[in-house]
Design a protein around this motif. Structure first.
Motif, PDB file in Angstrom:
ATOM      1  N   ASN A   1       0.842  -1.198   0.000  1.00 52.72           N
ATOM      2  CA  ASN A   1       0.000   0.000   0.000  1.00 52.72           C
ATOM      3  C   ASN A   1       0.876   1.245   0.000  1.00 52.72           C
ATOM      4  O   ASN A   1       0.906   2.006  -0.949  1.00 52.72           O
ATOM      5  CB  ASN A   1      -0.927  -0.035   1.222  1.00 52.72           C
ATOM      6  CG  ASN A   1      -1.908   1.111   1.227  1.00 52.72           C
ATOM      7  OD1 ASN A   1      -2.042   1.817   0.241  1.00 52.72           O
ATOM      8  ND2 ASN A   1      -2.590   1.298   2.338  1.00 52.72           N
TER       9      ASN A   1
ATOM     10  N   LYS B   1      -0.157   5.127  -2.713  1.00 59.24           N
ATOM     11  CA  LYS B   1      -1.066   4.189  -2.043  1.00 59.24           C
ATOM     12  C   LYS B   1      -1.603   3.111  -2.981  1.00 59.24           C
ATOM     13  O   LYS B   1      -2.189   2.130  -2.527  1.00 59.24           O
ATOM     14  CB  LYS B   1      -2.225   4.961  -1.419  1.00 59.24           C
ATOM     15  CG  LYS B   1      -1.795   5.883  -0.268  1.00 59.24           C
ATOM     16  CD  LYS B   1      -2.986   6.535   0.390  1.00 59.24           C
ATOM     17  CE  LYS B   1      -2.544   7.413   1.566  1.00 59.24           C
ATOM     18  NZ  LYS B   1      -3.692   8.050   2.250  1.00 59.24           N
TER      19      LYS B   1
ATOM     20  N   ASP C   1      -1.805  -7.236  -5.680  1.00 60.47           N
ATOM     21  CA  ASP C   1      -2.057  -7.619  -4.288  1.00 60.47           C
ATOM     22  C   ASP C   1      -2.268  -9.118  -4.135  1.00 60.47           C
ATOM     23  O   ASP C   1      -2.660  -9.601  -3.080  1.00 60.47           O
ATOM     24  CB  ASP C   1      -3.261  -6.855  -3.728  1.00 60.47           C
ATOM     25  CG  ASP C   1      -4.559  -7.194  -4.467  1.00 60.47           C
ATOM     26  OD1 ASP C   1      -4.504  -7.970  -5.454  1.00 60.47           O
ATOM     27  OD2 ASP C   1      -5.620  -6.681  -4.070  1.00 60.47           O
TER      28      ASP C   1
END
Length: 749
Positions: free
Chosen positions: A464, A486, A491
């Motif tokens: 992140n 960010k 992921d």
């Protein structure tokens, strides 16, 4: 090994201020250009030591201890196999063992000049020695031996001992080659004999002999006598030594002075180096992956310069006139008169062929068929494809996985819009996402490092936001480099592949991913262990008079980097979450095995939040360890590594042919046990992504390279295990395990 090049502005300005304030020290009187200028050498010596002492992270004092280290390193660099200098030379040199520090400070070149002149003298003597030795056959029935542990070997006491050392060394090389030739001929003879008995063989396998029918045997296939093979072996040995001494003869006094200078810089730490002008240019090319020229690799063949390879996409490759194997006879700049380059140093030929984009160079070349032709090429920017990231996709158990290979953390400091590893990895991740991959393997095996800024960019693709690495300069507070974006590019499941040669920037990436528990690190027991930061400083800017000529550059250690958990990777490297045995597991080849390496230490940890989306992280690691422990191939690899380690201490070779054969046969017999390792092949099929398939359809060279890479991936047991780990990291696995647990409970109730 590539240096880590940090964001240079802040620390570079500090160093620049120090140097400029003292620039009066380096005034220089212009002299005519020649091979070696002692005034220039003295200037370089003064400039280098001053810059290192003021800019190095932890400069060693230039004293007698330092002098001894430089002496040892330099003498070993001049004569690593102890076949040039006599013991009397070493006795004479040793008087300076504790004087080099004083000579450095006094800009005294006495020791360098003494060793250089003596080396040139001994090399000329050695030419006569090997030429005389190879005029007559070796007697391989004599029971004698030769030890190749040069570090422990003494120097020859006199010329007779030196001749004997050369004789044995050449004899060992010739014996090895001759026995190979005899063995090949014996196998060929057996093939002919078996053919006479069994007839034609249409299908061949590893066990089937390759046969040649007697009636079709050509004159060239007629077996050679022992005497003919012995003569052929000596002729080849002489040719190899002629080429070696030809290469050594191409080195001038400036080249040897660079060896001396680098022995001095190595006294501070292993990664502080001097770059002569040509070396600096090569370093820039290695970092950026591009150059301006014709896009051809050259090699020296005696007095000739040969085209060894054309770089795919380069102007020479596009022109389709220059070919591998062509001999460059002359070089002309545009319409200027051509210059004969036969007998010229390879570096000098390269300088004449390279040049700015858009300019013309005309090469007079001798083609493979003997014809002479002039080829005009317009120089352009050439990208060295092997430098850059590449990716592949593979289907396993119904899921698609991506494999990204990063050979180095490259960047072009001169062009902000140029390619760099951070941008290219981001692009490959995006392409893999479009291909709907379920996991990514990032392979940084053998990646020696590069740009620190690209590491931050790459690590930031998988988290992140947060700290990636900590930097510490001498006498200053630590600096933390953050990923402040960010956005998370990927992921999903992630595996980082490393080995003992993953160093520097590779270790920062692996350490950050490991500390965040963002992905699983899989590979060698530990990485290389280089935890220092280098800055490259152009030395020319500190001299008032440009007539001095190019002084090159200095790469010096200015900082140390630390993991976000506070630990250094220096010496210790990064320990893999899953250790896979490899051939080099037991050999000493890391930073911890290098002299003058900086020590390990620790600082305060940075604040960071551990990734919490890998639900079955620990289970995936445990599963992988179980698979590796039970895998027969991995057991064989580990056994092979132990054998290689034991063999590294065996340096004594018999020069008696029969005894040599017995020893070599024993080694070959033992080696047969490990042949299955090289024959391993998985059932996985690796392919290019759609965009690259379009490119390979237009570029046959690129297509062949990718085909070879995909085949290598399918034979790579380490990649296969990395994909197994991705399987275990899948969310579906957790769901399935939970369902099975619930089912078991219901069954029991």
């Amino acid at each position: 090994m590539n240096a880590i090049i940090k964001f240079m502005k802040r620390h570079y300005k500090i160093l620049l201020t120090i140097i400029v304030a003292s620039v009066a020290l380096f005034a220089f009187n212009s002299k005519s250009k020649k091979e070696s200028d002692p005034d220039k050498d003295k200037l370089l010596l003064e400039l280098l030591t001053f810059v290192i002492e003021k800019g190095h992270y932890s400069p060693a004092p230039i004293d007698d201890t330092f002098s001894k280290g430089v002496y040892k390193d330099y003498i070993q660099a001049l004569d690593p196999s102890k076949r040039f200098f006599l013991q009397s030379d070493i006795d004479e040199f040793s008087k300076y063992e504790t004087e080099i520090d004083n000579e450095i400070l006094d800009k005294d070149l006495t020791f360098f000049n003494l060793t250089y002149d003596r080396l040139m003298e001994r090399m000329e003597q050695s030419k006569k020695i090997y030429q005389a030795i190879l005029t007559k056959p070796f007697d391989y029935t004599i029971d004698e031996s030769f030890n190749t542990d040069y570090e422990k070997a003494p120097y020859a006491k006199n010329n007779d001992e030196l001749v004997e050392k050369w004789r044995k060394q050449i004899k060992l090389s010739a014996l090895s080659s001759l026995t190979d030739r005899l063995e090949i001929q014996e196998k060929k003879a057996k093939g002919i004999t078996e053919e006479a008995k069994t007839g034609d063989t249409d299908e061949l396998s590893d066990k089937a002999p390759i046969t040649v029918p007697k009636k079709e045997a050509k004159v060239d296939d007629k077996p050679k006598t022992y005497a003919e093979l012995e003569i052929e072996t000596r002729e080849n040995a002489k040719k190899s030594l002629d080429e070696y001494f030809g290469f050594m003869g191409d080195l001038n006094k400036n080249d040897w002075f660079s060896v001396f200078i680098n022995s001095i810089t190595a006294g501070f730490d292993p990664h502080t180096n001097y770059f002569a002008p040509e070396e600096k240019e090569r370093f820039d090319v290695s970092m950026s992956g591009k150059l301006e020229g014709i896009g051809a690799r050259l090699q020296k063949k005696n007095d000739f310069t040969e085209i060894s390879e054309l770089i795919s996409g380069g102007p020479a490759w596009r022109g389709k006139k220059l070919e591998a194997g062509d001999i460059v006879m002359k070089v002309a700049q545009g319409d200027a008169q051509a210059v004969d380059v036969v007998g010229m140093r390879l570096d000098d030929v390269v300088k004449k062929i390279k040049g700015p984009k858009g300019t013309e160079v005309r090469l007079t070349v001798k083609k493979v068929d003997g014809t002479i032709t002039i080829i005009s090429i317009i120089r352009d920017i050439v990208e060295i494809e092997e430098t850059y990231v590449k990716s592949s996709i593979v289907n396993k158990n119904g899921l698609n996985y991506g494999v990204i290979y990063l050979p180095k953390f490259y960047i072009d400091f001169e062009d902000k819009n140029g390619r760099d590893a951070g941008k290219d990895i981001a692009l490959e991740v995006e392409r893999l996402k479009k291909a709907n991959v379920d996991g990514i393997v990032l392979d940084v095996r053998d990646d020696g490092g590069g740009s620190l800024s690209t590491v931050v960019d790459i690590a930031g693709l998988f988290i992140n936001e947060g700290p990636i690495v900590q930097i510490k300069s001498a006498g200053r507070k630590k600096e933390v480099l953050f990923d402040r974006d960010k956005k998370i590019e990927w992921d999903g499941p992630l595996v980082i592949m490393v080995n003992s040669f993953s160093a520097s920037a590779s270790e920062i990436l692996a350490a950050a991913i490991q500390d965040y528990k963002r992905g699983i690190i899989i590979g060698s027991k530990q990485t290389y262990g280089k935890g220092t930061v280098q800055n490259v400083i152009d030395l020319n800017q500190f001299v008032r008079n440009s007539a001095v000529g190019d002084l090159g550059a200095l790469k010096t250690t200015t900082q140390k980097f630390y993991r976000i958990n506070g630990g250094s990777t220096q010496l210790e490297g990064v320990s893999s979450d899953v250790v896979m045995p490899d051939r080099y597991s037991y050999l000493k080849m890391g930073e911890r095995d290098v002299e003058n390496a900086m020590p390990w230490d620790k600082i305060d940890a940075a604040e960071y939040t551990v990734w919490n989306k890998n639900t079955n992280f620990a289970k995936a690691i445990a599963n992988s360890k179980e698979r590796i422990a039970a895998n027969e191939y991995f057991k064989l690899i580990d056994d092979n590594a132990k054998w290689i380690d034991s063999r590294s201490e065996d340096n004594n070779y018999s020069l008696n042919m029969e005894k040599f054969k017995i020893a070599q046969n024993a080694i070959e017999e033992k080696a047969k046990k490990y042949k299955p390792i090289s024959k391993y092949k998985s059932s996985l099929i690796f392919t290019s992504l759609p965009y690259e398939i379009e490119e390979t359809d237009k570029d046959g060279v690129l297509k062949e390279k990718r085909t070879r890479w995909h085949e290598a991936l399918s034979k790579d047991i380490y990649v296969e295990e990395a994909l197994n780990v991705l399987d275990d990291l899948q969310a579906k696995t957790v769901a399935k395990q939970a369902a099975n647990t619930k089912k078991d409970k219901l069954a029991k109730s």
